[in-house]
Design a protein around this motif. Structure first.
Motif, PDB file in Angstrom:
ATOM      1  N   UNK A  62      48.624  44.525  30.638  1.00  0.00           N
ATOM      2  CA  UNK A  62      48.975  44.224  28.951  1.00  0.00           C
ATOM      3  C   UNK A  62      47.968  43.026  28.617  1.00  0.00           C
ATOM      4  N   UNK A  63      47.409  42.999  27.477  1.00  0.00           N
ATOM      5  CA  UNK A  63      46.560  41.977  27.256  1.00  0.00           C
ATOM      6  C   UNK A  63      46.765  40.513  27.318  1.00  0.00           C
ATOM      7  N   UNK A  97      45.407  39.907  34.953  1.00  0.00           N
ATOM      8  CA  UNK A  97      45.346  40.986  35.485  1.00  0.00           C
ATOM      9  C   UNK A  97      46.186  40.932  36.902  1.00  0.00           C
ATOM     10  N   UNK A  98      46.553  41.970  37.388  1.00  0.00           N
ATOM     11  CA  UNK A  98      47.236  42.160  38.828  1.00  0.00           C
ATOM     12  C   UNK A  98      45.930  42.252  39.735  1.00  0.00           C
ATOM     13  N   UNK A 157      48.197  35.372  42.257  1.00  0.00           N
ATOM     14  CA  UNK A 157      49.208  35.122  41.315  1.00  0.00           C
ATOM     15  C   UNK A 157      48.888  35.746  39.927  1.00  0.00           C
ATOM     16  N   UNK A 158      49.995  35.855  39.233  1.00  0.00           N
ATOM     17  CA  UNK A 158      49.838  36.907  38.039  1.00  0.00           C
ATOM     18  C   UNK A 158      50.564  36.222  36.615  1.00  0.00           C
ATOM     19  N   UNK A 159      50.173  35.645  35.813  1.00  0.00           N
ATOM     20  CA  UNK A 159      50.979  35.020  34.784  1.00  0.00           C
ATOM     21  C   UNK A 159      51.547  36.113  33.925  1.00  0.00           C
ATOM     22  N   UNK A 200      39.745  36.480  32.774  1.00  0.00           N
ATOM     23  CA  UNK A 200      41.111  37.165  32.043  1.00  0.00           C
ATOM     24  C   UNK A 200      42.427  36.486  32.337  1.00  0.00           C
ATOM     25  N   UNK A 201      42.362  35.360  33.137  1.00  0.00           N
ATOM     26  CA  UNK A 201      43.318  34.537  33.271  1.00  0.00           C
ATOM     27  C   UNK A 201      43.841  33.923  32.144  1.00  0.00           C
ATOM     28  N   UNK A 202      45.293  33.863  31.917  1.00  0.00           N
ATOM     29  CA  UNK A 202      45.802  32.896  30.769  1.00  0.00           C
ATOM     30  C   UNK A 202      46.542  31.717  31.183  1.00  0.00           C
ATOM     31  N   UNK A 203      46.064  30.761  30.522  1.00  0.00           N
ATOM     32  CA  UNK A 203      46.452  29.484  30.829  1.00  0.00           C
ATOM     33  C   UNK A 203      47.609  29.271  29.774  1.00  0.00           C
ATOM     34  N   UNK A 204      48.740  28.462  30.042  1.00  0.00           N
ATOM     35  CA  UNK A 204      49.883  28.269  29.111  1.00  0.00           C
ATOM     36  C   UNK A 204      49.425  27.301  27.873  1.00  0.00           C
ATOM     37  N   UNK A 205      48.897  26.215  28.415  1.00  0.00           N
ATOM     38  CA  UNK A 205      48.398  25.318  27.521  1.00  0.00           C
ATOM     39  C   UNK A 205      47.105  24.813  27.873  1.00  0.00           C
TER      40      UNK A 205
END
Length: 150
Positions: free
Chosen positions: A49-50, A54-55, A68-70, A143-148
């Motif tokens: 999912x965007x 990525x796993x 890890x995967x967020x 491609x990782x996503x940071x919460x904040x």
């Protein structure tokens, strides 16, 4: 295992990407201490999912994997899908340890998982209110996503 993951991803409509490199550095943690791996890797990336990391099933020369995967911004169902994918790979591991902050891996309880998602979102939103210049759901070049990001 990579073949199985690719078949599952294809059936679900998830994009995959092969991982193969002669030398990389992987940052790892063991017993609260940092230890890096330098050497060849192979495996597969799965894009569910965007709004989900990525796993990354990336194995070193000893077939060790630490990742890890967020899933926070992709939602509860994507979180469950990630764990279903990991369950499908479990027979390929001698010892698969999954640390699931949403407790779904251990409990299979969607309500507990949903409560974790809601609680985490409230914390992020509180931080955004306290620091208006902050940004939520920031995607890094890998491609990782940071919460904040403040």
């Amino acid at each position: 295992m990579v073949r199985l993951v690719s078949v599952i991803a294809d059936a679900e409509g998830w994009r995959t990407e092969s991982i193969k490199s002669d030398e990389v550095t992987l940052a790892r943690v063991r017993d609260e201490g940092n230890w890096d791996y330098i050497g060849p890797v192979k495996g597969v990336l799965v894009y569910l999912h965007e709004d989900c990391d990525p796993v990354r099933l990336e194995f070193d020369r000893d077939l060790y994997l630490q990742e890890f995967t967020k899933t926070q911004f992709a939602g509860v169902q994507i979180h469950i899908d990630v764990l279903k994918l990991l369950r499908a790979t479990q027979p390929f591991f001698r010892d698969l340890k999954v640390e699931d902050e949403g407790e779904y891996w251990e409990t299979g309880d969607t309500q507990i998982l949903t409560e974790h998602f809601v609680r985490t979102q409230k914390v992020i939103e509180t931080e955004l209110r306290n620091t208006p210049s902050s940004k939520m759901k920031v995607k890094t070049p890998d491609g990782r996503i940071m919460d904040l990001m403040k």
